[in-house]
Design a protein around this motif. Structure first.
Motif, short mmCIF file in Angstrom:
data_model
loop_
_atom_site.label_atom_id
_atom_site.label_comp_id
_atom_site.label_asym_id
_atom_site.label_seq_id
_atom_site.Cartn_x
_atom_site.Cartn_y
_atom_site.Cartn_z
N VAL A 144 0.82 -1.21 0.00
CA VAL A 144 0.00 0.00 0.00
C VAL A 144 0.85 1.26 0.00
N ILE A 145 1.93 1.26 0.76
CA ILE A 145 2.80 2.44 0.80
C ILE A 145 3.39 2.70 -0.59
N ALA A 146 3.74 1.64 -1.30
CA ALA A 146 4.27 1.80 -2.65
C ALA A 146 3.22 2.41 -3.57
N MET A 147 1.96 2.01 -3.40
CA MET A 147 0.88 2.61 -4.20
C MET A 147 0.81 4.11 -3.94
N TYR A 148 0.88 4.48 -2.66
CA TYR A 148 0.83 5.89 -2.30
C TYR A 148 2.04 6.64 -2.86
N ASN A 149 3.23 6.04 -2.77
CA ASN A 149 4.43 6.69 -3.28
C ASN A 149 4.39 6.84 -4.80
N MET A 150 3.82 5.85 -5.48
CA MET A 150 3.65 5.97 -6.93
C MET A 150 2.75 7.16 -7.25
N GLY A 151 1.69 7.30 -6.48
CA GLY A 151 0.81 8.45 -6.67
C GLY A 151 1.56 9.75 -6.48
N SER A 199 -5.26 7.67 -9.71
CA SER A 199 -5.52 6.22 -9.83
C SER A 199 -4.75 5.45 -8.77
N TYR A 200 -3.48 5.82 -8.57
CA TYR A 200 -2.69 5.12 -7.55
C TYR A 200 -3.15 5.47 -6.14
N TYR A 201 -3.53 6.72 -5.93
CA TYR A 201 -4.07 7.10 -4.62
C TYR A 201 -5.35 6.33 -4.31
N GLU A 202 -6.16 6.12 -5.33
CA GLU A 202 -7.40 5.37 -5.13
C GLU A 202 -7.11 3.91 -4.81
N MET A 203 -6.06 3.35 -5.44
CA MET A 203 -5.66 1.99 -5.10
C MET A 203 -5.28 1.89 -3.62
N ALA A 204 -4.52 2.88 -3.15
CA ALA A 204 -4.10 2.88 -1.75
C ALA A 204 -5.28 3.13 -0.82
N ALA A 205 -6.17 4.04 -1.21
CA ALA A 205 -7.35 4.33 -0.39
C ALA A 205 -8.25 3.11 -0.29
N PHE A 206 -8.31 2.34 -1.35
CA PHE A 206 -9.10 1.11 -1.34
C PHE A 206 -8.60 0.14 -0.28
N GLU A 207 -7.31 0.25 0.03
CA GLU A 207 -6.71 -0.59 1.08
C GLU A 207 -6.65 0.14 2.42
N ASP A 208 -7.50 1.17 2.56
CA ASP A 208 -7.64 1.91 3.83
C ASP A 208 -6.40 2.71 4.23
N ASP A 209 -5.70 3.26 3.25
CA ASP A 209 -4.59 4.15 3.56
C ASP A 209 -5.14 5.56 3.78
N SER A 210 -5.03 6.06 5.01
CA SER A 210 -5.65 7.34 5.35
C SER A 210 -4.98 8.52 4.66
N PHE A 211 -3.67 8.42 4.40
CA PHE A 211 -2.97 9.51 3.73
C PHE A 211 -3.45 9.66 2.29
N ALA A 212 -3.68 8.53 1.65
CA ALA A 212 -4.21 8.57 0.29
C ALA A 212 -5.61 9.16 0.28
N MET A 213 -6.41 8.81 1.27
CA MET A 213 -7.76 9.36 1.36
C MET A 213 -7.73 10.87 1.51
N ASN A 214 -6.86 11.36 2.38
CA ASN A 214 -6.77 12.80 2.60
C ASN A 214 -6.32 13.52 1.33
#
Length: 373
Positions: free
Chosen positions: A255-262, A280-295
């Protein structure tokens, strides 16, 4: 919002050649965390006896026949009064005893609950201690898997072990001499060198072990290599390699890699800036409940970066981030309620969110609370 999210995922997966079915869940930490099984011991609950509700039997009063003396006059007697007093006394005593027994029963239930709770904790602790002892014994007998688990016990201070960097380093060093099929031992030893745990900090040596783990497609090692190439830790800074390692880690489900890609696409680091791909990558991370991506998604919807401005969706993402403990999400949600963006103005709800963010030290939240007051 959910349908748009699903379409974004499908678009991303197809454009990147990612097989969605092969993406697996991993722990959302930069260092691999052994997910300890949750022990739920069987707790015997003592049945609580339901005290019967006393329903006094009610009889129709029977008028006693008057007793006559020899002269035909009514004979006076105290027996009915005595019997009445005795019966009333017995009822009062019974009621008092009933209340006392009920109180003691409640106290007993509370004591039993405490006892059983303490007993369950002791059972779980005993189980962890026995597991740790088993890992120690098997590791000393040369079992590679036990060595890895034992190293992680010392590294994270779990399963009855106290955190001990030197012992973690020792057992990771022994474990890397084996096959290390999942790359966990090499990644763990790389962490020791990267953070200076049980040994001197050495980025170059850390890279060596991360690369060995990456050859086994360890998602955390791939993530860490991406980080080191992005910031030039122990290697020459190379954004293209950073992006490559992040992408491999993200495709493995990190998930962190998804966020970093974003972040790479959002900032245009090593690639041309592309808000839509970042989203798109932030949404992938948010789908896995990453709060930073959601914000971050909330901010993008609020400002119209990579999408149309949509305050309602922005507020939804901010609140989801806040619900997962993200303080910036709390501030942003409070700000939206204060300004009436995507919702009706609600000062009480704004203060509720802003206060939580302010308690965490978010200066913007503190300033906004002062403005409200």
């Amino acid at each position: 919002a959910d349908s748009n999210k699903d379409e974004a995922y499908e678009k991303l997966f197809s454009s990147q050649g990612i097989d969605k079915a092969k993406i697996r869940d991993v722990n959302v930490m930069q260092t691999p965390v052994m997910q300890a099984p949750v022990i739920q011991p069987h707790i015997m609950t003592q049945p609580v006896m339901q005290a019967p509700v006393m329903q006094p039997m009610v009889q129709q009063p029977v008028m006693p026949m008057p007793m006559m003396n020899a002269n035909g006059k009514k004979k006076t007697t105290l027996w009915p009064w005595i019997v009445g007093i005795v019966v009333c006394t017995a009822l009062i005593v019974g009621l008092v005893l009933f209340l006392i027994i009920g109180k003691n029963d409640d106290e007993g239930k509370e004591d039993n609950t405490k006892d059983y709770s303490q007993e369950s904790e002791e059972i779980a602790k005993d189980y962890e201690n026995r597991e740790f002892e088993w890992y120690l014994k098997e590791a000393e007998d040369g079992d590679e898997i036990a060595m890895i688990y034992l190293a992680e016990c010392y590294y994270y201070g779990i399963w009855g072990a106290q955190t001990d960097g030197s012992k973690a380093f020792k057992w990771y060093s022994k474990a890397v001499k084996g096959e290390d099929l999942e790359g966990r031992a090499n990644c763990g030893l790389g962490n020791c060198y990267y953070y200076g745990i049980g040994t001197e900090m050495d980025y170059e040596v850390a890279v060596t072990y991360y690369q060995k783990a990456a050859e086994k497609e360890n998602p955390d090692a791939l993530l860490n290599l991406g980080h080191m190439y992005e910031f030039g830790d122990g290697v020459d800074r190379d954004y293209e390699k950073a992006l490559l390692y992040y992408e491999k880690s993200a495709n493995a489900g990190n998930v962190i890699a998804m966020y970093n890609m974003g972040g790479m696409y959002y900032e245009g680091i090593g690639v041309q800036q592309d808000y839509e791909k970042a989203m798109s990558y932030y949404e992938m991370a948010a789908f896995e409940d990453d709060s930073f991506a959601m914000n971050t998604l909330g901010y993008m919807y609020e400002t119209g970066q990579g999408t149309e401005v949509d305050y309602e969706v922005a507020l939804t993402y901010y609140e989801e981030a806040a619900s997962l403990g993200n303080y910036e999400g709390m501030y942003n949600a409070g700000r939206m309620y204060y300004e009436g963006l995507g919702t009706d103005m609600d000062i009480d709800k704004a203060i509720e969110y802003l206060q939580k963010a302010a308690d965490a030290g978010i200066q913007e939240a503190i300033a906004m609370l002062d403005e409200i007051s």
